[in-house]
Design an enzyme around this catalytic site. Structure first.
Site, PDB file in Angstrom:
ATOM      1  CG  ASP A  10      -0.313   0.280   2.403  1.00 23.95           C
ATOM      2  OD1 ASP A  10       0.900   0.606   2.768  1.00 23.95           O
ATOM      3  OD2 ASP A  10      -1.026   0.581   3.424  1.00 23.95           O
ATOM      4  CG  HIS A  11      -0.770   4.843   1.294  1.00 24.46           C
ATOM      5  ND1 HIS A  11      -1.896   4.159   1.384  1.00 24.46           N
ATOM      6  CD2 HIS A  11      -0.832   5.488   2.604  1.00 24.46           C
ATOM      7  CE1 HIS A  11      -2.427   4.081   2.656  1.00 24.46           C
ATOM      8  NE2 HIS A  11      -1.746   4.963   3.315  1.00 24.46           N
ATOM      9  CB  CYS A  67       0.933  -2.077   4.982  1.00 27.40           C
ATOM     10  SG  CYS A  67       0.790  -2.930   6.693  1.00 27.40           S
ATOM     11  N   GLY A  68       2.461   0.198   5.972  1.00 33.33           N
ATOM     12  CA  GLY A  68       3.003   0.806   6.877  1.00 33.33           C
ATOM     13  C   GLY A  68       3.789   0.275   8.163  1.00 33.33           C
ATOM     14  CB  THR A  69       2.610  -1.390  11.214  1.00 34.43           C
ATOM     15  OG1 THR A  69       1.337  -1.953  10.736  1.00 34.43           O
ATOM     16  CG2 THR A  69       2.361  -0.027  11.735  1.00 34.43           C
ATOM     17  N   GLY A  70       3.302  -3.470   8.464  1.00 41.41           N
ATOM     18  CA  GLY A  70       3.080  -4.833   8.314  1.00 41.41           C
ATOM     19  C   GLY A  70       1.780  -5.695   8.963  1.00 41.41           C
ATOM     20  CB  ILE A  71      -0.114  -4.951  12.020  1.00 41.15           C
ATOM     21  CG1 ILE A  71       1.174  -4.924  12.850  1.00 41.15           C
ATOM     22  CG2 ILE A  71      -1.414  -5.659  12.792  1.00 41.15           C
ATOM     23  CD1 ILE A  71       1.137  -4.030  13.983  1.00 41.15           C
ATOM     24  N   GLY A  72      -1.502  -4.616   9.011  1.00 46.22           N
ATOM     25  CA  GLY A  72      -2.558  -4.942   8.354  1.00 46.22           C
ATOM     26  C   GLY A  72      -2.754  -5.875   7.198  1.00 46.22           C
ATOM     27  CG  HIS A 100      10.827 -23.803  13.184  1.00 40.75           C
ATOM     28  ND1 HIS A 100      10.919 -23.331  14.568  1.00 40.75           N
ATOM     29  CD2 HIS A 100      12.189 -24.294  12.829  1.00 40.75           C
ATOM     30  CE1 HIS A 100      12.174 -23.801  14.986  1.00 40.75           C
ATOM     31  NE2 HIS A 100      12.978 -24.229  13.816  1.00 40.75           N
ATOM     32  NE  ARG A 135      10.553 -29.104  16.268  1.00 41.04           N
ATOM     33  CZ  ARG A 135      11.797 -28.768  16.635  1.00 41.04           C
ATOM     34  NH1 ARG A 135      12.493 -29.790  17.277  1.00 41.04           N
ATOM     35  NH2 ARG A 135      12.519 -27.769  16.248  1.00 41.04           N
ATOM     36  CG  HIS A 136       9.276 -27.805  12.084  1.00 43.20           C
ATOM     37  ND1 HIS A 136       9.102 -27.248  13.043  1.00 43.20           N
ATOM     38  CD2 HIS A 136      10.721 -28.253  12.100  1.00 43.20           C
ATOM     39  CE1 HIS A 136      10.386 -26.738  13.879  1.00 43.20           C
ATOM     40  NE2 HIS A 136      11.133 -27.681  13.217  1.00 43.20           N
TER      41      HIS A 136
END
Length: 149
Positions: A10-11, A67-72, A100, A135-136
């Protein structure tokens, strides 16, 4: 054989994406840029869903979304069935999520990580393989099983 990786933003991630594209090319990948193409405001879900759907469909093995934070964008990408998107802020996280979790989308925060750190994260993520440890494999199967309920 040139390996392709889809990349979008995004921007808030535009400047970082612009810096990462030639770096990704130097690593031997062909980055396929799906936008955005300037700093005009766009809704990150549109780009994140589009990128994640193209990875989930098998058109691309890996994608990078910013994005700005990567969270969204990471929240959006993980809503798409078959996506294991990891928001990484250092190289160790990038390596471990590939080893993993066999992550297939990398999320970055364009306003959180500097370009040199982001390059290290991208390099580690692109160049690290899945460990194939039982396990992974079992854990990823459990995630997929829940997703398919």
């Amino acid at each position: 054989m040139v390996r392709r990786v889809i990349i979008g933003c995004d921007h808030g991630g535009f400047t970082l994406k612009k810096e990462l594209i030639p770096f990704i090319e130097a690593l031997g990948y062909e980055p396929i840029d799906i936008g955005c193409y300037d700093e005009n405001s766009v809704d990150y879900p549109d780009v994140a869903f589009s990128l994640a759907e193209r990875v989930a469909s098998g058109e691309f093995e890996k994608g990078i979304i910013i994005c700005g934070t990567g969270i969204g964008v990471s929240i959006c990408a993980n809503k798409v069935k078959g996506i294991r998107c990891a928001l990484c802020t250092d190289e160790a996280m990038a390596r471990l999520t590939r080893e993993h979790n066999d992550s297939n989308v990398l999320a970055l925060g364009g306003r959180i990580v500097g370009s040199e750190l982001a390059k290290g994260i991208v390099k580690a993520w692109l160049e690290t393989g899945f460990s194939q440890g039982q396990r992974h494999i079992n854990r990823i199967a459990r995630i997929s099983g829940y997703e398919n309920k």
